[in-house]
Write a protein that holds these residues in place. Structure first.
Motif, PDB file in Angstrom:
ATOM      1  N   GLY A  33      27.524 136.896 -69.028  1.00 39.11           N
ATOM      2  CA  GLY A  33      27.430 138.004 -68.082  1.00 39.11           C
ATOM      3  C   GLY A  33      27.439 137.491 -66.656  1.00 39.11           C
ATOM      4  N   TRP A  34      28.034 138.257 -65.811  1.00 40.77           N
ATOM      5  CA  TRP A  34      28.168 137.851 -64.415  1.00 40.77           C
ATOM      6  C   TRP A  34      26.946 138.311 -63.630  1.00 40.77           C
ATOM      7  N   ASN A  35      26.085 137.369 -63.297  1.00 38.59           N
ATOM      8  CA  ASN A  35      24.985 137.698 -62.383  1.00 38.59           C
ATOM      9  C   ASN A  35      24.759 136.536 -61.431  1.00 38.59           C
ATOM     10  N   LEU A  36      24.210 136.832 -60.280  1.00 35.84           N
ATOM     11  CA  LEU A  36      24.124 135.855 -59.196  1.00 35.84           C
ATOM     12  C   LEU A  36      23.258 134.649 -59.573  1.00 35.84           C
ATOM     13  N   LYS A  37      22.158 134.890 -60.292  1.00 36.65           N
ATOM     14  CA  LYS A  37      21.267 133.785 -60.643  1.00 36.65           C
ATOM     15  C   LYS A  37      21.962 132.788 -61.560  1.00 36.65           C
ATOM     16  N   LEU A  38      22.700 133.291 -62.525  1.00 36.56           N
ATOM     17  CA  LEU A  38      23.431 132.381 -63.406  1.00 36.56           C
ATOM     18  C   LEU A  38      24.562 131.677 -62.662  1.00 36.56           C
ATOM     19  N   LEU A  39      25.209 132.390 -61.753  1.00 32.83           N
ATOM     20  CA  LEU A  39      26.290 131.776 -60.976  1.00 32.83           C
ATOM     21  C   LEU A  39      25.761 130.565 -60.207  1.00 32.83           C
ATOM     22  N   LYS A  40      24.611 130.726 -59.548  1.00 32.40           N
ATOM     23  CA  LYS A  40      24.004 129.612 -58.817  1.00 32.40           C
ATOM     24  C   LYS A  40      23.631 128.475 -59.766  1.00 32.40           C
ATOM     25  N   TYR A  41      23.104 128.847 -60.913  1.00 34.22           N
ATOM     26  CA  TYR A  41      22.699 127.836 -61.893  1.00 34.22           C
ATOM     27  C   TYR A  41      23.916 127.055 -62.369  1.00 34.22           C
ATOM     28  N   TYR A  42      24.980 127.743 -62.711  1.00 34.31           N
ATOM     29  CA  TYR A  42      26.182 127.082 -63.222  1.00 34.31           C
ATOM     30  C   TYR A  42      26.848 126.221 -62.156  1.00 34.31           C
ATOM     31  N   PHE A  43      26.790 126.662 -60.909  1.00 35.55           N
ATOM     32  CA  PHE A  43      27.419 125.919 -59.815  1.00 35.55           C
ATOM     33  C   PHE A  43      26.872 124.496 -59.756  1.00 35.55           C
ATOM     34  N   LYS A  71      17.377 120.983 -80.355  1.00 32.94           N
ATOM     35  CA  LYS A  71      16.045 121.536 -80.587  1.00 32.94           C
ATOM     36  C   LYS A  71      15.704 122.538 -79.489  1.00 32.94           C
ATOM     37  N   SER A  72      15.003 123.618 -79.848  1.00 36.35           N
ATOM     38  CA  SER A  72      14.523 124.606 -78.885  1.00 36.35           C
ATOM     39  C   SER A  72      13.017 124.748 -79.018  1.00 36.35           C
ATOM     40  N   HIS A  73      12.357 125.001 -77.894  1.00 37.28           N
ATOM     41  CA  HIS A  73      10.904 125.098 -77.860  1.00 37.28           C
ATOM     42  C   HIS A  73      10.453 126.500 -77.457  1.00 37.28           C
ATOM     43  N   GLY A  74      10.466 126.777 -76.154  1.00 35.16           N
ATOM     44  CA  GLY A  74      10.005 128.082 -75.679  1.00 35.16           C
ATOM     45  C   GLY A  74      10.819 128.566 -74.494  1.00 35.16           C
ATOM     46  N   GLY A  75      10.661 127.869 -73.360  1.00 40.20           N
ATOM     47  CA  GLY A  75      11.398 128.269 -72.166  1.00 40.20           C
ATOM     48  C   GLY A  75      12.893 128.155 -72.332  1.00 40.20           C
ATOM     49  N   ASP A  76      13.324 127.302 -73.255  1.00 40.20           N
ATOM     50  CA  ASP A  76      14.751 127.125 -73.520  1.00 40.20           C
ATOM     51  C   ASP A  76      15.215 127.957 -74.716  1.00 40.20           C
ATOM     52  N   LEU A  77      14.383 128.925 -75.108  1.00 37.62           N
ATOM     53  CA  LEU A  77      14.707 129.744 -76.271  1.00 37.62           C
ATOM     54  C   LEU A  77      14.658 131.236 -75.974  1.00 37.62           C
ATOM     55  N   TYR A  78      13.566 131.680 -75.373  1.00 33.66           N
ATOM     56  CA  TYR A  78      13.344 133.114 -75.170  1.00 33.66           C
ATOM     57  C   TYR A  78      14.002 133.584 -73.874  1.00 33.66           C
ATOM     58  N   ASN A  79      14.916 134.536 -73.999  1.00 41.03           N
ATOM     59  CA  ASN A  79      15.641 135.031 -72.824  1.00 41.03           C
ATOM     60  C   ASN A  79      14.716 135.550 -71.741  1.00 41.03           C
ATOM     61  N   GLU A  80      13.645 136.228 -72.154  1.00 43.20           N
ATOM     62  CA  GLU A  80      12.750 136.860 -71.185  1.00 43.20           C
ATOM     63  C   GLU A  80      11.982 135.848 -70.343  1.00 43.20           C
ATOM     64  N   ARG A  81      12.008 134.586 -70.728  1.00 39.12           N
ATOM     65  CA  ARG A  81      11.319 133.564 -69.932  1.00 39.12           C
ATOM     66  C   ARG A  81      12.220 132.956 -68.868  1.00 39.12           C
ATOM     67  N   GLN A  82      13.480 133.377 -68.816  1.00 30.01           N
ATOM     68  CA  GLN A  82      14.420 132.852 -67.840  1.00 30.01           C
ATOM     69  C   GLN A  82      14.579 133.814 -66.668  1.00 30.01           C
ATOM     70  N   PRO A  83      14.538 133.314 -65.430  1.00 29.56           N
ATOM     71  CA  PRO A  83      14.724 134.180 -64.261  1.00 29.56           C
ATOM     72  C   PRO A  83      16.035 134.961 -64.295  1.00 29.56           C
ATOM     73  N   SER A  84      17.054 134.369 -64.915  1.00 30.95           N
ATOM     74  CA  SER A  84      18.363 135.017 -64.990  1.00 30.95           C
ATOM     75  C   SER A  84      18.430 136.057 -66.095  1.00 30.95           C
ATOM     76  N   GLY A  85      17.415 136.063 -66.979  1.00 27.70           N
ATOM     77  CA  GLY A  85      17.416 136.994 -68.101  1.00 27.70           C
ATOM     78  C   GLY A  85      18.081 136.451 -69.351  1.00 27.70           C
ATOM     79  N   GLY A  86      18.515 135.202 -69.299  1.00 28.16           N
ATOM     80  CA  GLY A  86      19.148 134.610 -70.475  1.00 28.16           C
ATOM     81  C   GLY A  86      19.193 133.106 -70.391  1.00 28.16           C
ATOM     82  N   VAL A  87      19.178 132.438 -71.537  1.00 23.16           N
ATOM     83  CA  VAL A  87      19.258 130.981 -71.591  1.00 23.16           C
ATOM     84  C   VAL A  87      20.702 130.554 -71.367  1.00 23.16           C
ATOM     85  N   ALA A  88      20.919 129.738 -70.361  1.00 22.27           N
ATOM     86  CA  ALA A  88      22.271 129.299 -70.005  1.00 22.27           C
ATOM     87  C   ALA A  88      22.894 128.458 -71.113  1.00 22.27           C
TER      88      ALA A  88
END
Length: 406
Positions: A85-95, A147-164
């Motif tokens: 999905g196109w959102n600004l937070k992910l765009l910055k992260y991917y950059f 392997k996934s733990h917590g912050g790298d698993l649950y979408n709601e824990r990411q500022p962008s709303g999803g795990v990159a």
């Protein structure tokens, strides 16, 4: 592939796993990719090699990394944004992270140039896993375990709303590992097309032996162990303990000096029979020594979200009960046999009432109950048992091949 280990702090639980990996494999190559200070590495075994990866920190360095791999980066950027999905937070992260992933991929490829039998193992579902997935796309025969733990698993824990990078990694990984049933259920429900790859391999801690029979003082002795970031809600622990009716001595491990000072300043006036001891950030050995030699009624955790905290595994290995709210995978370690699990969302006074009742029940100072707490650790969170199961799985994923670097 790690974030920081064996440098700086964090990922302490990886130390135990690494010992078992070193015993099982002829060579272990650790590639940490989120390190700022390389000056004080933690000790590793003789057959472990650590590769230094310096990530770009300045705006100029980030721009150079982006431009130097411009066409690859733009292609991957478009692909990842279409998936997530196109959102600004992910765009910055991917950059930042896409060109960095290409750099990591190149380093991994060079390491594998002389490899015989190997398996790629990313300790997190992160940029490292994405870098490895890009390499696997070019060489489908190699094996990748993530392997996934917590912050790298649950979408709601990411500022962008999803795990990159998740869709890309899940699609090519050979095995997706989760440290809790809760994590497995979350991933298999949200990403059912990859469920056949998903498995649970719990973390574990070494045998610490049960705490000796000690004379408990009159105040109940409560300990907590975490950073002071908001999701850990250490401020809520303070408010709860201040609303309890029994005398309490509370010791907290974790947190930087500035964060502790800010926490202290934010607290209301404390009741006379509540004592707080801030230990700050200390080595894990100091915490272990404290657990082994001090009378502790229970470990408390009131985080807003968790995977399964290693701090709880460590506590129950000493026979120390746990008091916690029901979030994430906590219900897998906190049960009637190990402590008190309360519903999430209770008010401060309601939590305090539950804690009063549990402390006054006498369970925390009952030898038989504490022996049962340790028995639960033996059956579910023993490092010897759990890491061996993981290693057996990793061995089944190894692949023998040599291929040229890029």
């Amino acid at each position: 592939m790690t974030q920081k280990y064996p440098f700086e702090s964090g990922e302490e639980f990886l130390a135990t796993e690494l010992i078992h990996l070193e015993q099982a494999f002829d060579r272990v190559i650790v590639i940490p990719t989120a390190v700022r200070d390389f000056s004080h590495p933690r000790p590793t075994g003789a057959n472990t090699q650590v590769r230094i990866v310096k990530n770009p920190e300045s705006a100029k360095g980030i721009a150079i990394a982006f431009i130097s791999r411009l066409f690859q980066t733009l292609s991957l950027l478009s692909s990842e944004l279409n998936k997530s999905g196109w959102n600004l937070k992910l765009l910055k992260y991917y950059f930042y992270h896409i060109p960095f992933a290409l750099q990591i991929k190149s380093i991994i490829s060079k390491e594998l140039e002389s490899a015989g039998e190997f398996v790629l193992y990313s300790y997190w579902m992160d940029t490292n896993a994405f870098a490895a997935s890009l390499l696997k796309n070019e060489n489908p025969e190699i094996k990748l375990v993530v392997k996934s733990h917590g912050g790298d698993l649950y979408n709601e824990r990411q500022p962008s709303g999803g795990v990159a990078f998740r869709e890309t990694v899940y699609a090519v990984a050979d095995s997706l590992i989760f440290i809790s049933e809760h994590g497995y259920n979350y991933a298999s429900t949200h990403y059912p097309s990859y469920s056949s790859k998903m498995k649970v391999y719990r973390l574990g801690v070494e045998d610490s032996s049960i705490s000796p029979n000690l004379d408990f003082p009159e105040p109940f002795q409560i300990v907590s162990c975490s950073s002071l970031i908001p999701l850990k809600r250490v401020n809520l622990i303070a408010k709860v303990l201040n609303n309890c009716s029994v005398p309490i001595c509370w010791t907290h491990f974790g947190g930087e000096d500035l964060a502790i000072s800010a926490m202290n300043n934010s607290l209301p006036k404390l009741r006379n029979d509540l004592e707080i001891k801030w230990k700050g950030k200390v080595r894990n050995e100091e915490i272990q020594s404290f657990y082994a030699n001090e009378p502790i009624d229970l470990l408390i955790n009131l985080s807003s979200t968790e995977g399964i905290p290693v701090s709880m595994m460590e506590a129950i290995s000493f026979g120390i009960p746990v008091f916690a709210n029901d979030v994430g995978g906590i219900s897998e370690v906190v049960q009637c046999a190990t402590g008190e699990l309360i519903p999430d969302g209770l008010s401060t006074t309601e939590i305090a009432s539950h804690l009063d009742q549990f402390l006054l029940s006498g369970k925390t100072r009952n030898d038989n109950f504490r022996t049962g707490v340790r028995r639960f650790w033996e059956q579910n969170y023993s490092a010897e048992q759990n890491h061996q199961q993981l290693i057996t799985h990793l061995i089944t994923q190894t692949f023998t091949r040599s291929f040229p670097t890029e």
